[in-house]
Design a protein around this motif. Structure first.
Motif: not given
Length: 294
Positions: A206, A208, A218, A257, A259, A294
């Motif tokens: 992760y 940040d 993130t 986020t 991914d 999350r």
């Protein structure tokens, strides 16, 4: 499919971008044949072909009968830019191309291809993906793959990003601006800012860009992708405090986020703030391991 009309001024501007990009890439030397690598990037022997038709999202029907899309590029989501990218490709319909397929067909039966104008009879060898990216009409991106097969396309983003043209007319998002990133949920976004903390877990890493309790980005990195970053010398300690650019689809969990699966989706910049983005202020000493946001 029809893209629908856009304004005459936008149309003229798009044609100018297309012409400039084609002239620019025509002067570049052809890329050397790539060395064997990941399966999704391995190339079939080049063949002669041409574009019979172009869809609104860049899907091409080749004269040989196959379906294809250009590899290593992300088609723009914004309708006017998508229409401009469509017109760019439509300029090449019926013209002789050298086509190189990569990997296996996708779930829609489309081959990902590199395509350039055939150099026969003294014609310029313009590369279609290079032209789109150089004109600011597409992003360099691995799409559904784990590897960006043509990472040199990333450098071609520099000029249109600096000029704020095409897909770069909207500034690069600030990684510390949570509310703005929430407004981009579900959209492909390029984000930049100071990386404040790297949290290593068993399955994921992760990254940040905001402190605990603050609203910021993130980036979630798979272990496989993290190993590729480590192979390039990018460690947790080496990344912390650096200005980083990342790209992907914004999702909202506890906070915004990205991914990512491709190591090329993370770029370490120099110590200067990227154009149009104010870096998050540097914090004190790195915190100990904490629960990911999350």
């Amino acid at each position: 499919m029809s893209t629908g009309p856009i304004g005459a001024r936008s149309s003229r501007g798009a044609r100018r971008m297309v012409s400039a990009a084609v002239l620019a890439v025509a002067a570049w030397p052809a890329l050397a044949a790539p060395a064997p690598g990941p399966a999704e990037c391995r190339t079939a022997p080049p063949t002669g072909d041409s574009i019979a038709s172009v869809g609104a999202r860049g899907e091409m029907r080749l004269s040989s009968g196959g379906k294809a899309v250009l590899g290593s590029v992300r088609w723009p989501d914004e309708p006017a830019m998508a229409a401009a990218a469509y017109r760019f490709l439509a300029e090449f319909r019926g013209r002789p191309l050298v086509v190189t397929a990569r990997g296996e067909p996708d779930r829609w039966g489309r081959r990902r291809i590199d395509a350039r104008l055939s150099g026969g009879d003294g014609a310029a060898e313009a590369d279609l993906a290079e032209g789109l990216v150089a004109a600011g009409l597409a992003f360099a991106e691995a799409d559904e793959g784990d590897v960006l097969c043509r990472p040199t396309l990333l450098s071609l983003e520099d000029a249109p990003r600096a000029a704020g043209t095409g897909v770069w007319a909207e500034p690069v998002a600030a990684a510390g601006d949570g509310p703005a990133l929430r407004g981009r949920a579900g959209r492909f976004t390029v984000v930049s800012g100071r990386l404040l903390h790297v949290g290593e877990r068993r399955a994921r890493i992760y990254l940040d860009f905001a402190r605990r309790g603050e609203d910021g980005l993130t980036v979630i990195v798979s272990k496989r992708t993290w190993r590729r970053l480590l192979e390039r010398g990018l460690t947790a300690a080496g990344l912390t405090g650096r200005t980083v650019r990342a790209r992907g689809i914004v999702e909202i969990r506890r906070g915004p986020t990205l991914d990512i699966a491709s190591a090329e989706a993370i770029q370490v910049l120099d110590d200067r703030d990227p154009a149009g983005v104010r870096a998050a202020p540097e914090g004190g000493e790195a915190e100990g391991e904490r629960a990911p946001r999350r």
